[in-house]
Motif scaffolding. Structure first.
Motif, PDB file in Angstrom:
ATOM      1  N   ALA A 245      -1.609   2.159 -33.838  1.00 27.46           N
ATOM      2  CA  ALA A 245      -1.111   0.859 -32.991  1.00 27.46           C
ATOM      3  C   ALA A 245      -1.945   0.583 -31.788  1.00 27.46           C
ATOM      4  O   ALA A 245      -2.624   1.725 -31.338  1.00 27.46           O
ATOM      5  N   ALA A 246      -2.199  -0.513 -31.346  1.00 24.43           N
ATOM      6  CA  ALA A 246      -3.160  -1.006 -30.353  1.00 24.43           C
ATOM      7  C   ALA A 246      -2.586  -0.145 -29.056  1.00 24.43           C
ATOM      8  O   ALA A 246      -1.293  -0.127 -28.829  1.00 24.43           O
ATOM      9  N   ASP A 247      -3.460   0.234 -28.119  1.00 22.87           N
ATOM     10  CA  ASP A 247      -2.915   0.407 -26.880  1.00 22.87           C
ATOM     11  C   ASP A 247      -2.064  -0.522 -26.161  1.00 22.87           C
ATOM     12  O   ASP A 247      -2.592  -1.559 -26.098  1.00 22.87           O
ATOM     13  N   LYS A 248      -1.260  -0.216 -25.054  1.00 25.96           N
ATOM     14  CA  LYS A 248      -0.466  -1.045 -24.698  1.00 25.96           C
ATOM     15  C   LYS A 248      -0.554  -0.980 -23.096  1.00 25.96           C
ATOM     16  O   LYS A 248      -0.298   0.199 -22.679  1.00 25.96           O
ATOM     17  N   ALA A 249      -0.652  -2.047 -22.376  1.00 24.75           N
ATOM     18  CA  ALA A 249      -0.465  -2.057 -20.992  1.00 24.75           C
ATOM     19  C   ALA A 249       0.936  -1.861 -20.432  1.00 24.75           C
ATOM     20  O   ALA A 249       1.820  -2.457 -21.087  1.00 24.75           O
ATOM     21  N   VAL A 250       1.208  -1.011 -19.651  1.00 25.88           N
ATOM     22  CA  VAL A 250       2.697  -0.681 -19.195  1.00 25.88           C
ATOM     23  C   VAL A 250       2.618  -0.731 -17.538  1.00 25.88           C
ATOM     24  O   VAL A 250       1.730  -0.069 -16.842  1.00 25.88           O
ATOM     25  N   GLN A 251       3.327  -1.193 -17.332  1.00 20.34           N
ATOM     26  CA  GLN A 251       3.758  -1.306 -15.672  1.00 20.34           C
ATOM     27  C   GLN A 251       5.077  -0.779 -15.325  1.00 20.34           C
ATOM     28  O   GLN A 251       6.231  -1.199 -15.898  1.00 20.34           O
ATOM     29  N   GLN A 252       5.136   0.496 -14.522  1.00 22.02           N
ATOM     30  CA  GLN A 252       6.330   1.063 -14.330  1.00 22.02           C
ATOM     31  C   GLN A 252       6.635   0.872 -12.870  1.00 22.02           C
ATOM     32  O   GLN A 252       5.890   1.116 -11.904  1.00 22.02           O
ATOM     33  N   LYS A 253       8.033   0.592 -12.376  1.00 16.99           N
ATOM     34  CA  LYS A 253       8.537   0.746 -11.055  1.00 16.99           C
ATOM     35  C   LYS A 253       8.612   2.169 -10.680  1.00 16.99           C
ATOM     36  O   LYS A 253       9.174   2.974 -11.391  1.00 16.99           O
ATOM     37  N   LEU A 254       8.011   2.345  -9.417  1.00 16.84           N
ATOM     38  CA  LEU A 254       8.075   3.699  -9.008  1.00 16.84           C
ATOM     39  C   LEU A 254       9.299   3.887  -8.004  1.00 16.84           C
ATOM     40  O   LEU A 254      10.077   4.689  -8.209  1.00 16.84           O
ATOM     41  N   MET A 255       9.264   3.403  -6.635  1.00 20.86           N
ATOM     42  CA  MET A 255      10.262   3.157  -5.819  1.00 20.86           C
ATOM     43  C   MET A 255       9.958   2.254  -4.602  1.00 20.86           C
ATOM     44  O   MET A 255       8.989   1.711  -4.619  1.00 20.86           O
ATOM     45  N   PRO A 256      10.667   1.898  -3.934  1.00 20.83           N
ATOM     46  CA  PRO A 256      10.655   0.948  -2.860  1.00 20.83           C
ATOM     47  C   PRO A 256       9.534   1.355  -1.970  1.00 20.83           C
ATOM     48  O   PRO A 256       9.284   2.359  -1.522  1.00 20.83           O
ATOM     49  N   VAL A 257       8.933   0.272  -1.451  1.00 19.13           N
ATOM     50  CA  VAL A 257       7.546   0.698  -0.532  1.00 19.13           C
ATOM     51  C   VAL A 257       8.170   1.456   0.712  1.00 19.13           C
ATOM     52  O   VAL A 257       7.539   2.262   1.064  1.00 19.13           O
ATOM     53  N   ALA A 258       9.559   1.421   1.108  1.00 11.54           N
ATOM     54  CA  ALA A 258      10.015   1.774   2.319  1.00 11.54           C
ATOM     55  C   ALA A 258       9.983   3.459   2.132  1.00 11.54           C
ATOM     56  O   ALA A 258       9.847   4.271   2.843  1.00 11.54           O
ATOM     57  N   VAL A 259      10.196   3.962   0.602  1.00 14.24           N
ATOM     58  CA  VAL A 259      10.412   5.125   0.285  1.00 14.24           C
ATOM     59  C   VAL A 259       9.114   5.794   0.119  1.00 14.24           C
ATOM     60  O   VAL A 259       8.671   6.936   0.422  1.00 14.24           O
ATOM     61  N   GLY A 260       7.988   4.861  -0.558  1.00 12.10           N
ATOM     62  CA  GLY A 260       7.067   5.563  -1.067  1.00 12.10           C
ATOM     63  C   GLY A 260       5.794   5.708   0.341  1.00 12.10           C
ATOM     64  O   GLY A 260       4.857   6.395  -0.004  1.00 12.10           O
ATOM     65  N   LEU A 261       5.925   4.930   1.139  1.00  9.96           N
ATOM     66  CA  LEU A 261       4.989   4.837   2.158  1.00  9.96           C
ATOM     67  C   LEU A 261       5.504   5.174   3.619  1.00  9.96           C
ATOM     68  O   LEU A 261       6.751   4.513   3.720  1.00  9.96           O
ATOM     69  N   ASP A 262       5.093   5.834   4.494  1.00 13.48           N
ATOM     70  CA  ASP A 262       5.248   6.172   5.675  1.00 13.48           C
ATOM     71  C   ASP A 262       4.935   4.880   6.677  1.00 13.48           C
ATOM     72  O   ASP A 262       4.463   3.865   6.266  1.00 13.48           O
ATOM     73  N   ALA A 263       5.498   5.062   8.004  1.00 15.43           N
ATOM     74  CA  ALA A 263       4.944   3.955   8.966  1.00 15.43           C
ATOM     75  C   ALA A 263       3.674   3.616   8.915  1.00 15.43           C
ATOM     76  O   ALA A 263       3.146   2.407   9.304  1.00 15.43           O
ATOM     77  N   SER A 264       2.686   4.544   8.649  1.00 12.87           N
ATOM     78  CA  SER A 264       1.146   4.265   8.927  1.00 12.87           C
ATOM     79  C   SER A 264       0.786   3.844   7.667  1.00 12.87           C
ATOM     80  O   SER A 264      -0.528   3.532   7.337  1.00 12.87           O
ATOM     81  N   GLY A 265       1.572   3.626   6.599  1.00 12.97           N
ATOM     82  CA  GLY A 265       1.201   3.316   5.271  1.00 12.97           C
ATOM     83  C   GLY A 265       0.558   4.402   4.278  1.00 12.97           C
ATOM     84  O   GLY A 265      -0.034   4.167   3.248  1.00 12.97           O
ATOM     85  N   ASN A 266       0.588   5.551   4.738  1.00 10.77           N
ATOM     86  CA  ASN A 266       0.348   6.592   3.837  1.00 10.77           C
ATOM     87  C   ASN A 266       1.287   7.227   3.017  1.00 10.77           C
ATOM     88  O   ASN A 266       2.484   7.051   3.154  1.00 10.77           O
ATOM     89  N   PRO A 267       0.946   7.593   1.682  1.00 10.35           N
ATOM     90  CA  PRO A 267       1.750   8.060   0.578  1.00 10.35           C
ATOM     91  C   PRO A 267       2.459   8.984   0.995  1.00 10.35           C
ATOM     92  O   PRO A 267       2.263   9.919   1.841  1.00 10.35           O
ATOM     93  N   THR A 268       4.069   9.148   0.762  1.00  9.87           N
ATOM     94  CA  THR A 268       5.001  10.126   1.012  1.00  9.87           C
ATOM     95  C   THR A 268       4.721  11.219   0.114  1.00  9.87           C
ATOM     96  O   THR A 268       4.310  10.994  -0.845  1.00  9.87           O
ATOM     97  N   PRO A 269       5.462  12.242   0.199  1.00  8.04           N
ATOM     98  CA  PRO A 269       5.315  13.465  -0.802  1.00  8.04           C
ATOM     99  C   PRO A 269       6.165  12.906  -1.982  1.00  8.04           C
ATOM    100  O   PRO A 269       5.606  13.292  -3.159  1.00  8.04           O
ATOM    101  N   ALA A 270       7.154  11.997  -1.987  1.00  7.00           N
ATOM    102  CA  ALA A 270       7.861  11.771  -2.991  1.00  7.00           C
ATOM    103  C   ALA A 270       6.959  10.816  -4.087  1.00  7.00           C
ATOM    104  O   ALA A 270       7.019  10.916  -5.223  1.00  7.00           O
ATOM    105  N   LEU A 271       6.120  10.017  -3.344  1.00  4.43           N
ATOM    106  CA  LEU A 271       5.570   9.177  -4.138  1.00  4.43           C
ATOM    107  C   LEU A 271       4.169   9.872  -4.893  1.00  4.43           C
ATOM    108  O   LEU A 271       4.039   9.765  -5.989  1.00  4.43           O
ATOM    109  N   LEU A 272       3.548  10.914  -4.132  1.00  2.02           N
ATOM    110  CA  LEU A 272       2.452  11.566  -4.500  1.00  2.02           C
ATOM    111  C   LEU A 272       3.064  12.469  -5.808  1.00  2.02           C
ATOM    112  O   LEU A 272       2.411  12.914  -6.934  1.00  2.02           O
ATOM    113  N   LYS A 273       4.249  13.031  -5.740  1.00  2.00           N
ATOM    114  CA  LYS A 273       4.898  13.767  -6.976  1.00  2.00           C
ATOM    115  C   LYS A 273       5.193  12.808  -8.076  1.00  2.00           C
ATOM    116  O   LYS A 273       4.881  13.107  -9.043  1.00  2.00           O
TER     117      LYS A 273
END
Length: 710
Positions: A67-95
């Motif tokens: 079968a042909a490869d398929k583009a997939v978009q997956q929701k990760l988490m809210p921005v407020a949970v994935g990025l801290d106040a400085s815009g850096n990735p949180t441990p939860a997002l990196l995991k």
């Protein structure tokens, strides 16, 4: 990408014949759906189902190896949970990214590649990736497992297979029948999938006795039916095998001559198709003396017990010839023919014996025996039921035809169930009623009573014939009404798809008889005649039963092509005489097509709302209290048109009755434009309400026209 056609076959022991066609359709259908869902087969792939007594197979066109490869978009988490106040990735997002296999050698770049998009009231992070298309082996394995799991198997059996490993042992397999081989061919390439302890190959078995080679090797997926027919002597397609049987049946009947035709029975044809792999129709015969037995008995025993096709002559009478669909084609068929003739003879002899024995006792002499047969623990014996049906039949007969019809209906109802005590009906319950008619004629009863006994179960199913005479009509109505009133009276009401006493079918039967036989009795009258015969065995359920009837009728009318709006308008008035309903619907349809219809329907709805708020309103108008020109104009138009409409209604011309009212559109519109109905002066208000009440009654004689308003 290049594609090849796919063939999958599961070879098993003899499958249940009555379920074979459904099993074949389900197997191929689910298999193809799963391949399409995984992108291995196109949406327009052609799926061909095969089903024979010992195999289920499917051929699917245009199947990919990968079968042909398929583009997939997956929701990760809210921005407020994935990025801290400085815009850096949180441990939860990196995991989360690490779990998805993202490249985190440069976390900043990895986070920058994420997409931000609104998600409800907040903003969320989304990860784009490419999912590798499934290989055919993996995809087909999943599809095959799903197809087997979703088979509509009547009953699963368990059997043992020797384990395919170094350690000896056995494993249990659950399936409809033991499976012996599996084929999975993508073009000419074997796809090594597994199922039921089997690994796919490219070989199968043909006809149990007439295969030319063993095993049958399939070089290519597209050659399945051709090779199986040539080398295996098997017609794999259910539809092709069925058509071949029909062709051979017609040819054999033509050879017999005399305008003979094999009996038409689709269920028997399907079952026989599921019993043979390569059909061979043979002509057999039995002794002429058996034709003295009612042909229904002989036909039933040949069809039900032996799966034979009786031959009827040009007038529809049974001949002493019958057709057998054999699964073998010997050079000398005389042994097969002789064997089938020997097998059927005892069956026909039994039928003759039952018929001869039954005629030694009259139906009247069996009446007392009904009191020893339980009908229902809350409703008594068949004898008690017979007495109730007699009383209802007598009452209906008196209403429809006076003393003679009442007497004949009561006699037929008294004897209608006695054939339940005969040997023939004990052996063949399907013949109840039919045998009663034969025995009634033998007892010297009139043809009207005999036909009524035979017909009182009619209509047995959708499209079945109605009783032939008025006596049969009355007894059939009484029989079905007794069942309906009794079962509703003890609370045995259909729920969902459960209807163990076939009350929906009984109700539709009553409706058909009332409508098609133009019975001059209303539904409430019939129920009022039926309920008292039960005494204190039931509680009053007339309202619930009437609603049950109208629900069945409404559904039937919609199936006939009337719109839900048209049906709703007519049924809202709960017409008592069901024979008028179709005429009312025709009138409503003609009225709805008039240009004045929408405005009058809307006005009717408005009038109904006014009267509902007003409470009890007398349909009386005092001309002296008509002050406004518009109300005078409406009253004058009503004085002219309402009597005309009523006369046409009484004459049965409901279409003309409604169309006459169309001329009221202008005066009705003027009335609502210029007149205040709820005037402060009480006498004016009551008079205007009375005017509208008179109009409302006249407009809603055929149907509730307000239901036509959009």
């Amino acid at each position: 990408m290049t594609t090849q056609n796919l063939l999958v076959e599961l070879f098993v022991e003899e499958l249940p014949p009555k379920a074979l066609n459904k099993l074949g359709a389900a197997f191929s259908g689910v298999l193809a759906e799963q391949l399409k869902a995984q992108g291995l087969a196109p949406a327009d792939a052609v799926v061909t189902a095969f089903a024979s007594p010992r195999r289920l197979a499917a051929h699917v066109t245009g199947v990919l190896a990968q079968a042909a490869d398929k583009a997939v978009q997956q929701k990760l988490m809210p921005v407020a949970v994935g990025l801290d106040a400085s815009g850096n990735p949180t441990p939860a997002l990196l995991k989360k990214l690490q779990a998805l296999g993202a490249d985190l050698s440069d976390p900043v770049a990895a986070v920058a590649a994420l997409k931000r998009a609104p998600d409800g009231k907040a903003e969320a992070l989304f990860y784009d990736s490419v999912a590798q298309g499934a290989s055919l082996q993996i995809g087909l394995q999943k599809a095959l497992e799903e197809a087997l799991a979703k088979l509509p198997i009547p009953k699963v059996m368990q059997y043992q297979l020797e384990t395919d490993c170094e350690l000896p042992g056995w494993s249990s397999v659950n399936f409809v029948r033991p499976a012996h081989s599996l084929i999975a061919l993508h073009g000419s390439t074997v796809v090594p999938v597994k199922a039921l302890g089997l690994t796919a190959g490219n070989s199968t078995q043909g006809h149990r006795f007439e295969a030319k080679v063993l095993p049958v090797l399939l070089p290519h997926a597209d050659q399945y039916d051709e090779v199986l027919k040539r080398d295996g002597s098997v017609i794999a397609s259910f539809a092709e095998r069925r058509a071949e049987i029909v062709r051979q049946l017609q040819a054999a009947a033509a050879k017999v001559g005399g305008g003979c035709q094999p009996i038409e029975d689709d269920a028997l044809l399907d079952e026989v198709t599921a019993l043979v792999e390569r059909p061979n129709v043979l002509t057999c015969q039995f002794e002429q003396e058996f034709l003295g037995v009612p042909q229904e008995c002989l036909i039933l025993t040949m069809k039900a017990n032996q799966k034979y096709f009786p031959l009827l002559d040009a007038s529809g009478k049974l001949t002493n010839r019958f057709l057998v669909v054999s699964n073998i084609t010997p050079d000398d068929a005389s042994f097969v023919i002789g064997g089938n003739e020997r097998v059927v003879r005892p069956r026909l002899a039994d039928a003759k014996f039952f018929f001869d024995q039954d005629r030694k006792k009259t139906l009247e002499s069996r009446v007392e025996g009904l009191s020893k047969v339980v009908y229902h623990n809350k409703l008594g014996t068949q004898g008690e039921r017979m007495a109730r049906v007699c009383a209802i039949a007598k009452a209906i007969g008196q209403q429809l035809g006076g003393d003679l019809l009442a007497q004949q209906a009561e006699q037929a109802a008294r004897l209608a169930k006695t054939d339940l005590l005969t040997d023939m009906v004990g052996e063949f319950p399907e013949l109840q009623g039919i045998m009663g008619g034969y025995y009634a004629r033998h007892d010297g009863l009139t043809s009207e009573v005999a036909e009524a006994i035979e017909d009182h179960y009619k209509p047995r199913f959708a499209g079945d014939d109605l009783p032939r005479n008025n006596v049969g009509l009355v007894v059939a109505l009484a029989d079905k009404l007794e069942t309906l009133v009794g079962m509703f009276g003890i609370g045995n009401v259909p729920t969902g798809d459960k209807d163990p006493f076939a009350l929906r079918r009984h109700a539709l039967g009553v409706i058909r008889m009332l409508v098609e036989k133009d019975v001059a009795l209303g539904l409430p009258e019939l129920l009022a005649l039926s309920a008292p015969v039960f005494g204190d065995k039931i509680v009053g359920t007339a309202d619930a039963l009437i609603e049950f009837f109208y629900d069945r009728l409404s559904g039937s009318l919609r199936e006939q092509g009337f719109s839900a709006q048209e049906v709703d308008a007519v049924m809202a008035l709960r017409p008592a005489r069901l024979c008028q309903v179709n005429l009312f619907l025709t009138a409503v349809r003609a009225f709805a097509a008039l240009p004045e219809s929408p405005a009058l329907a809307a006005a009717n709805k408005r009038i109904g709302n006014i009267l509902k708020k007003a409470g009890e309103v007398d349909a009386h108008v005092n001309p002296a209290l008509l002050h406004e020109d518009a109300e005078k104009g409406l009253y004058a138009a009503m004085q002219k048109l309402l009597p005309e409409s009523e006369a046409m209604f009484k004459a049965g011309d409901y279409t003309a009755s409604l169309q006459t009212l169309a001329a009221l559109r202008a005066p009705v519109d003027a009335f609502f434009d210029d007149v205040m109905v709820n005037a402060e002066e009480m006498d004016l208000r009551l008079n205007r309400q009375g005017l509208l009440k008179s109009l409302h009654v006249a407009m809603n004689r055929v149907a509730d026209l307000s239901r036509l308003a959009t």
